[in-house]
Design an enzyme around this catalytic site. Structure first.
Site, PDB file in Angstrom:
ATOM      1  N   CYS A  93      43.173  37.138  35.701  1.00  0.00           N
ATOM      2  CA  CYS A  93      42.845  36.046  35.098  1.00  0.00           C
ATOM      3  C   CYS A  93      43.715  34.627  35.361  1.00  0.00           C
ATOM      4  O   CYS A  93      44.683  34.918  36.101  1.00  0.00           O
ATOM      5  CB  CYS A  93      43.087  35.867  33.430  1.00  0.00           C
ATOM      6  N   HIS A  99      43.054  31.416  30.387  1.00  0.00           N
ATOM      7  CA  HIS A  99      43.474  31.474  29.171  1.00  0.00           C
ATOM      8  C   HIS A  99      44.707  31.203  29.060  1.00  0.00           C
ATOM      9  O   HIS A  99      45.767  31.116  29.819  1.00  0.00           O
ATOM     10  CB  HIS A  99      43.169  32.974  28.518  1.00  0.00           C
ATOM     11  N   SER A 104      32.767  40.261  34.542  1.00  0.00           N
ATOM     12  CA  SER A 104      33.803  41.401  34.786  1.00  0.00           C
ATOM     13  C   SER A 104      35.149  41.241  34.075  1.00  0.00           C
ATOM     14  O   SER A 104      36.043  41.917  33.999  1.00  0.00           O
ATOM     15  CB  SER A 104      34.122  41.692  36.096  1.00  0.00           C
ATOM     16  N   GLY A 105      35.345  39.943  33.486  1.00  0.00           N
ATOM     17  CA  GLY A 105      36.502  39.720  32.673  1.00  0.00           C
ATOM     18  C   GLY A 105      37.579  38.741  33.301  1.00  0.00           C
ATOM     19  O   GLY A 105      38.486  38.801  32.757  1.00  0.00           O
ATOM     20  N   TYR A 148      48.488  47.396  29.449  1.00  0.00           N
ATOM     21  CA  TYR A 148      49.396  46.491  28.428  1.00  0.00           C
ATOM     22  C   TYR A 148      48.831  46.490  27.124  1.00  0.00           C
ATOM     23  O   TYR A 148      47.673  47.175  26.894  1.00  0.00           O
ATOM     24  CB  TYR A 148      49.025  44.939  29.282  1.00  0.00           C
TER      25      TYR A 148
END
Length: 186
Positions: A134, A116, A111-112, A97
């Site tokens: 996420c 959000h 790790s992210g 993306y």
């Protein structure tokens, strides 16, 4: 709260011993806990033990599942740029993306994984998991979450077979008391 830590002379391993004892009085702060259910695609946020809000969310899609387990907010960011490269994707990959700036991002893992704002997936929020791991929500919901939650607040995620892993954030909450004590020098 009143705590007495009588550690002077207590063996700490490696021929080391506690050097001091301490007494402390403190007040426990407010309690804010988010409970993310990846199966229902909802996040309930509790403030002082009472449900304050239910938020439609979208978690990680198959192959990019969000980890189940207890996580702790590690960092709060605003106008944060998310990049496919940060999770190992390269241009040309079917999951790639373009860079996107999100209004609010609350880091949950090294790790992210983040809570959000994800305005591009509002039509899937509350219905299906479409993210890269996420937990996404509308801008309005992320405004409220970011204003309500702080670093150190707890996020309990259920509904995924992928577990939280030790070392990937503040993961000690996922250990049983017996396992946690095995790592103690006491």
């Amino acid at each position: 709260m009143h705590v007495e830590a009588n550690l002077n002379g207590v063996p700490a391993g490696g021929n080391r011993f506690g050097q001091q004892s301490r007494v402390a009085d403190f007040t426990v702060g407010r309690s804010v806990v988010a409970k993310v259910n990846l199966a229902t695609h909802l996040m309930d946020v509790y403030v002082a033990g009472a449900k304050a809000r239910t938020i439609p969310i979208s978690g990680g899609r198959p192959g990019w599942e969000t980890r189940s387990g207890v996580k702790v907010i590690m960092e709060k960011l605003t106008n944060f740029e998310m990049q496919a490269e940060s999770i190992g994707l390269k241009k040309g990959d079917k999951n790639y993306y373009e860079k996107v700036t999100v209004r609010h991002a609350l880091r949950l893992t090294n790790s992210g994984e983040f809570l959000h704002s994800a305005p591009w997936s509002v039509s899937q929020q509350g219905l299906s998991n479409v993210s890269h791991g996420c937990t996404g929500m509308s801008n309005a919901s992320s405004d409220w979450v970011s204003g309500t939650m702080r670093i150190g607040d707890v996020v309990e995620t259920t509904g995924s077979a992928k577990p939280m892993t030790m070392g990937n954030g503040y993961a000690d909450w996922n250990l049983s008391w017996a396992a946690y004590r095995k790592g103690s020098a006491l």
